[in-house]
Design a protein around this motif. Structure first.
Motif, PDB file in Angstrom:
ATOM      1  N   ARG A 141       0.843  -1.185   0.000  1.00  0.00           N
ATOM      2  CA  ARG A 141       0.000   0.000   0.000  1.00  0.00           C
ATOM      3  C   ARG A 141       0.877   1.233   0.000  1.00  0.00           C
TER       4      ARG A 141
ATOM      5  N   GLU B  61       2.058   8.599   7.149  1.00  0.00           N
ATOM      6  CA  GLU B  61       2.203   7.588   8.181  1.00  0.00           C
ATOM      7  C   GLU B  61       3.402   6.696   7.986  1.00  0.00           C
TER       8      GLU B  61
ATOM      9  N   TRP C 299      -2.812   1.228  10.483  1.00  0.00           N
ATOM     10  CA  TRP C 299      -4.212   0.764  10.436  1.00  0.00           C
ATOM     11  C   TRP C 299      -4.675   0.633   8.995  1.00  0.00           C
TER      12      TRP C 299
ATOM     13  N   PRO D  10       1.770  15.087   0.431  1.00  0.00           N
ATOM     14  CA  PRO D  10       0.965  15.548   1.570  1.00  0.00           C
ATOM     15  C   PRO D  10      -0.002  16.682   1.205  1.00  0.00           C
TER      16      PRO D  10
ATOM     17  N   ARG E  57      -2.256  18.114   3.968  1.00  0.00           N
ATOM     18  CA  ARG E  57      -1.595  19.071   4.857  1.00  0.00           C
ATOM     19  C   ARG E  57      -1.793  20.506   4.360  1.00  0.00           C
TER      20      ARG E  57
ATOM     21  N   LEU F 164      -5.855   6.445  -0.134  1.00  0.00           N
ATOM     22  CA  LEU F 164      -4.581   7.010   0.287  1.00  0.00           C
ATOM     23  C   LEU F 164      -4.776   8.451   0.772  1.00  0.00           C
TER      24      LEU F 164
ATOM     25  N   PHE G 249      -7.518   9.624   2.051  1.00  0.00           N
ATOM     26  CA  PHE G 249      -8.220   9.489   3.334  1.00  0.00           C
ATOM     27  C   PHE G 249      -7.204   9.347   4.469  1.00  0.00           C
ATOM     28  N   ARG G 250      -6.212   8.500   4.240  1.00  0.00           N
ATOM     29  CA  ARG G 250      -5.189   8.293   5.271  1.00  0.00           C
ATOM     30  C   ARG G 250      -4.453   9.595   5.558  1.00  0.00           C
ATOM     31  N   ASN G 251      -4.096  10.309   4.483  1.00  0.00           N
ATOM     32  CA  ASN G 251      -3.356  11.548   4.681  1.00  0.00           C
ATOM     33  C   ASN G 251      -4.197  12.603   5.395  1.00  0.00           C
TER      34      ASN G 251
ATOM     35  N   VAL H 273      -6.422  11.985   7.757  1.00  0.00           N
ATOM     36  CA  VAL H 273      -6.335  11.640   9.182  1.00  0.00           C
ATOM     37  C   VAL H 273      -4.985  12.082   9.737  1.00  0.00           C
ATOM     38  N   ASN H 274      -3.936  11.806   8.977  1.00  0.00           N
ATOM     39  CA  ASN H 274      -2.583  12.099   9.459  1.00  0.00           C
ATOM     40  C   ASN H 274      -2.334  13.587   9.681  1.00  0.00           C
ATOM     41  N   PHE H 275      -3.003  14.416   8.896  1.00  0.00           N
ATOM     42  CA  PHE H 275      -2.793  15.854   9.036  1.00  0.00           C
ATOM     43  C   PHE H 275      -3.985  16.546   9.692  1.00  0.00           C
TER      44      PHE H 275
ATOM     45  N   LEU I 256      -9.119   6.573  14.637  1.00  0.00           N
ATOM     46  CA  LEU I 256      -8.778   7.648  13.701  1.00  0.00           C
ATOM     47  C   LEU I 256      -9.150   9.013  14.283  1.00  0.00           C
TER      48      LEU I 256
ATOM     49  N   LEU J  37      -0.742  13.021  13.041  1.00  0.00           N
ATOM     50  CA  LEU J  37       0.205  11.966  13.372  1.00  0.00           C
ATOM     51  C   LEU J  37       1.479  12.490  14.030  1.00  0.00           C
ATOM     52  N   ILE J  38       1.967  13.621  13.540  1.00  0.00           N
ATOM     53  CA  ILE J  38       3.259  14.096  14.042  1.00  0.00           C
ATOM     54  C   ILE J  38       3.171  14.494  15.515  1.00  0.00           C
TER      55      ILE J  38
ATOM     56  N   LEU K 101       2.999  11.240  17.520  1.00  0.00           N
ATOM     57  CA  LEU K 101       4.287  10.539  17.680  1.00  0.00           C
ATOM     58  C   LEU K 101       5.201  11.301  18.645  1.00  0.00           C
TER      59      LEU K 101
END
Ligand code: SF4
Lengths: 414, 163
Positions: A134, A139, A150, B67, B70, B88, B90-92, B94-96, B143, B152-153, B156
């Motif tokens: 993927r 992340e 996840w 990104p 972002r 993909l 969608f993931r970004n 959440v991350n930002f 999430l 995410l940053i 972490l």
């Protein structure tokens, strides 16, 4: 109810007996691959204190290699420092480089039954190796730190392949047929099966799986068969255990494709989704640039096909024919096989192996009003340079045919 | 977690190269945001403000891992509601810390300039002008925690992995 290949891998990686569409799972990642661009925005600004497992991390410098700008040189410097600090053994620096997905393939970093994450959208290409792979964004930071990430388990569409591709019809045409007929597959997995599989080489499967990023598939998996075992022999970076889809696995849809019925196809500018035509229909479109390369089609087979077609012919006047091998390894093999000499003699420019013209970073950027046919992955507006350029996407055979005639051409007409 | 904001509408298959063209790659963040949607909506970045919400069609965010989310968050967008979102992207989001909601029917339920209210826990999207309330996908707690941490940053950093 049985599970698909993707579900099996996500269940295994999340330590569960079974998963099903709709589940949110936290998975252990078997391999995390970083690339040069990741060391800009992501890894450039924050210092990582510890990694979950440096042995599971690989770094490939690929998008801009050797560095065409100071910013790229800076990314490369950070990547080298990172590799040294954390003792990353799988580090592919300039000289051992290639496009990350090609290097992942060659080095046996993506293995059957495993879960792989990489900071580039075409990571799904490793699905050719029965690996749930993927593309990730930010992340990648979390994955290298925690070793986990996840996933939302999506439904799976199965493509059953029959027959065999005819001469000068390519794996790229199989994908273009899917994109043109069925459109995007957002939040859905794609799996391939059927008797036609045995006629497709592992690298042809890699082309198809890589291109599945363009229809927004989450994962794109091929089964493990003898051909794959043979490819991985002596190459696999560690032992592995393939997954198979259960006879009663649940698919959102099952679609059949007769490979023997396919023809050379082309995606018109700006998207592949429901935007594909038969090349035979488009004879009057002149071009300025023809490009063979990228993680989808910078393979030895692509260079071989191009060399075969162009041998004894020449690149049309007014056309720039740029050929970029997918890796140093391919470059070397193509040199030995004489493909590079044939291409250069015919008027092509064979470049160093890198992403190069594919994302419009260097070595083949398009100007306003220019028209390009490419066997790379993506034809978004502005992808290869100016937003006023037009990008047609096709197989390397079709790109070569256009380079010779100066216009879109069905390669069977040469 | 709820958001309320002014709506900007977008169509189907809006890709990440439109949000973050490669000319922006090597620039600092403050410069990068000036290129958002320059090819398809020139001038938009000057009009957008903190708290705005995007309402889009199918497969929003198709394309690369860059990104792009972002940049949208940096411009002030808090929430993206779409018929469907590229996985993909969608993931970004959440991350930002840009809240993503998939909500079938949302595109035709909003006109640009409407005010939307989005509830991440319930997955509902309400048009405060028309009163229409649509049921989208609730966002799982894991999430929501990443978004609540600011992405995410910061998460972490809290966990001691990053400086
Ligand atoms: S070759 Fe193109 S599609 Fe492949 S990784 Fe490089 S930029 Fe991405």
């Amino acid at each position: 109810m049985g599970m698909t290949m993707t579900e099996h891998i996500l269940a295994r990686a999340s330590g569960q007996a079974r998963v099903q569409p709709g589940d949110l799972v936290v998975c252990r990642v078997d391999r995390a691959v970083l690339l040069d661009l990741n060391f800009g925005a992501l890894f450039g600004e924050k210092r990582i204190r510890r990694l979950a497992d440096p042995r599971r991390v690989a770094i490939v410098l690929d998008h801009s290699v050797p560095a065409p700008t100071v910013a790229d040189a800076e990314n490369h410097r950070r990547a080298r420092a990172f590799a040294a600090e954390f003792g990353i053994r799988h580090f592919y620096d300039v000289g051992a480089h290639g496009i990350c997905h090609q290097v992942i393939a060659e080095q046996g970093l993506a293995l059957p039954g495993q879960l792989l994450a990489c900071g580039d959208s075409h990571t799904c290409g490793a699905g050719a190796f029965n690996c749930a792979a993927r593309g990730m964004g930010a992340e990648m930071l979390a994955i290298v730190c925690t070793g986990q990430t996840w996933f939302r388990v999506g439904p799976t569409v199965q493509y059953v392949l029959h027959g065999q591709l005819r001469e000068r019809v390519a794996a790229k045409d199989v994908f273009l047929h899917i994109a043109g007929t069925y459109g995007e597959h957002a939040n859905t997995n794609v799996e391939f099966t059927g008797p036609g599989l045995a006629t497709l080489s592992v690298m042809q499967r890699h082309t198809i799986a890589t291109m599945c990023a363009e229809i927004s598939a989450d994962f794109a998996l091929f089964p493990a068969d003898e051909m794959l075992e043979a490819y991985l022999a002596g190459r696999a970076s560690e032992p592995y255990e393939p997954v198979h889809s259960d006879p009663d696995a649940r698919f959102a849809e099952v679609r059949h494709i007769d490979l023997s019925a396919l023809e050379p196809l082309v995606a018109l500018p700006h998207t592949v989704v429901h935007n594909v035509r038969r090349l035979a229909e488009l004879r009057d479109v002149t071009i300025h640039q023809a490009f063979i390369g990228s993680c989808a089609n910078g393979k030895l087979e692509d260079l071989a096909a191009a060399a075969r077609l162009i041998a004894g012919r020449r690149v049309a006047p007014g056309v720039r024919f740029i050929v970029t091998p997918g890796s140093q390894e391919i470059y070397k093999q193509a040199l030995r096989a004489g493909y590079i000499e044939t291409l250069v003699e015919a008027g092509a420019v064979v470049t160093n192996s890198t992403c190069g013209a594919c994302p419009g970073l260097h070595m083949g950027v398009l100007g306003p009003g220019e028209r390009c046919i490419t066997s790379s992955t993506r034809n978004f507006q502005g992808r290869m340079g100016s937003p006023e350029a037009e990008i047609f996407l096709a197989s390397s055979e079709s790109v070569t045919a256009a380079a010779i005639t100066g216009r879109l051409t069905d390669p069977r007409d040469l | 977690m709820r958001y309320r904001g002014r709506v900007w509408t977008f169509g189907d298959n809006i890709n990440t190269d439109l949000m973050m063209p490669q000319v922006a790659f090597r620039l600092p963040l403050e410069e990068q945001v000036k290129y958002v949607f320059r090819a398809n909506r020139p001038g938009w970045v000057e009009q957008v403000r903190e708290g705005d919400i995007l309402v889009a069609g199918r497969n929003f965010g198709t394309g690369s891992s860059r990104p792009a989310a972002r940049l949208l968050r940096h411009l002030g967008i808090t929430c993206v509601v779409a018929e469907s979102l590229n996985g993909l992207f969608f993931r970004n989001c959440v991350n930002f810390a840009l809240a993503p909601v998939q909500c079938p029917g949302v595109r035709s339920a909003f006109t640009e300039g409407d005010t939307a209210e989005v509830d991440l826990v319930a997955g509902t999207v309400t048009n405060l002008r028309t009163g229409a309330c649509l049921q989208g996908e609730p966002l799982p707690e894991l999430l929501r925690q990443i978004i609540a941490a600011g992405g995410l940053i910061p998460l972490l950093q809290q966990q001691g992995y990053l400086e």
